[in-house]
Design a protein around this motif. Sequence first.
Motif, PDB file in Angstrom:
ATOM      1  N   GLU A 218       0.842  -1.154   0.011  1.00 38.59           N
ATOM      2  CA  GLU A 218      -0.080  -0.187  -0.213  1.00 38.59           C
ATOM      3  C   GLU A 218       0.888   0.979  -0.009  1.00 38.59           C
ATOM      4  N   SER A 219       1.902   1.224   0.863  1.00 42.23           N
ATOM      5  CA  SER A 219       2.717   2.313   0.784  1.00 42.23           C
ATOM      6  C   SER A 219       3.527   2.842  -0.642  1.00 42.23           C
ATOM      7  N   HIS A 220       3.675   1.687  -1.454  1.00 43.56           N
ATOM      8  CA  HIS A 220       4.020   1.992  -2.663  1.00 43.56           C
ATOM      9  C   HIS A 220       3.125   2.732  -3.553  1.00 43.56           C
ATOM     10  N   ALA A 221       1.778   2.332  -3.485  1.00 43.40           N
ATOM     11  CA  ALA A 221       0.731   2.840  -4.320  1.00 43.40           C
ATOM     12  C   ALA A 221       0.570   4.177  -3.614  1.00 43.40           C
ATOM     13  N   MET A 222       0.519   4.398  -2.421  1.00 43.32           N
ATOM     14  CA  MET A 222       0.242   5.819  -1.894  1.00 43.32           C
ATOM     15  C   MET A 222       1.248   6.678  -2.364  1.00 43.32           C
ATOM     16  N   ALA A 223       2.816   6.522  -2.410  1.00 37.41           N
ATOM     17  CA  ALA A 223       3.638   7.162  -2.659  1.00 37.41           C
ATOM     18  C   ALA A 223       3.636   7.608  -4.204  1.00 37.41           C
ATOM     19  N   ASP A 224       3.167   6.583  -4.964  1.00 35.92           N
ATOM     20  CA  ASP A 224       3.070   6.863  -6.436  1.00 35.92           C
ATOM     21  C   ASP A 224       1.838   7.891  -6.649  1.00 35.92           C
ATOM     22  N   TYR A 225       0.823   7.678  -5.979  1.00 32.70           N
ATOM     23  CA  TYR A 225      -0.296   8.651  -6.028  1.00 32.70           C
ATOM     24  C   TYR A 225       0.238  10.258  -5.791  1.00 32.70           C
ATOM     25  N   LEU A 226       0.948  10.019  -4.809  1.00 30.42           N
ATOM     26  CA  LEU A 226       1.498  11.685  -4.210  1.00 30.42           C
ATOM     27  C   LEU A 226       2.558  11.874  -5.643  1.00 30.42           C
ATOM     28  N   VAL A 227       3.408  11.472  -5.996  1.00 30.95           N
ATOM     29  CA  VAL A 227       4.264  11.758  -6.785  1.00 30.95           C
ATOM     30  C   VAL A 227       3.923  12.121  -8.237  1.00 30.95           C
TER      31      VAL A 227
END
Length: 337
Positions: A218-227
């Motif tokens: 989930e943390s990777h998808a969350m970071a991708d969403y922000l970037v």
Amino acid sequence: MFAYVVSAVFLLLFGVGVLRDRRRFGNAVYLGLAVTFFGLGLLAGLEDAPPGVAETVMVLLLLVLALGPLVLAGLLCANGVKMVRKEGRRPANLLSLLAGLGIYGVILLMVTAVVTHSKPLGIIAGTLLMVLGYVSFLFLCFVGYAFLYGRMRVRRDADYVVVLGSGLIGGRRVSPLLASRLDRGREVYETLAARREVDRTPVLITSGGQGPDEALPESHAMADYLVERGFPADRVVREDRSRTTEENMLFSKTLMEADRPGAECVIVTNNFHAFRAALMARKAGVNGQVVGSPTAAYFWPSATIREFAAVFLQYRKVNLGVCAALVLLGCLAWFVS
């Protein structure tokens, strides 16, 4: 006068508790007791009220006590049906519906006891009302203080913003609920960054591991969403081991302590989850305030009931002990009768 004095004492304990640590359930209980005794003081003072005022207040109070549970049960049932239609039939989505049906069940039991003049049913209903009264008091304390906690000013000196994860849509995409957390986390980050020197710019941690039905943490998808939306990639740290809120706290704390020992943080979750997350953060030793992001109104009742149930069981020794004592009183009344 006595009730006002007791109310003032509990209000003082509440103030001291908030100053020591906002993240204590005891603060909620102190506030609830202060309001309760203040209300009792107002009722006692009705004796000196002008003619007609006391009678009007008592009639209104009786109407609220008589019709309030019926209206509340109806609203909960309606919300439960809406939750099932929008979110599916998972057990967590049925809580408001079950609570509404439960209230109707208790009312039916009380009416039956009165109509049949049955002492056993009366004792059972009385015992159930005592237990429900205790639980309802704690629930109102929880809701009231959670409302206040969610409106406390965000701390200005935090080094980190920690956004807690939740399930991904299709195992890959950020859900609307999680997106609201990320948008709120970015808002908090930008507020903190505007107040800090360049060399002390805060860091945003996306916290969430990979579930069995997810293609990536989930943390990777969350970071991708922000970037993808312009957030600086070098200010994001991924915490990708956690599977529960408790692990979110512990693993994020490890990352923060490794980089900046003693660091302070702001933790972001949805608003219905903020107070319980604050209790968990305190238990985990995380030096952080929790703030909430907006949630759809229809989601609130079931989510709030679920959050309260978790807190109630967190203090199970005390709460179940009190409930057992009330049931014991009911059993004694049964044998005496």
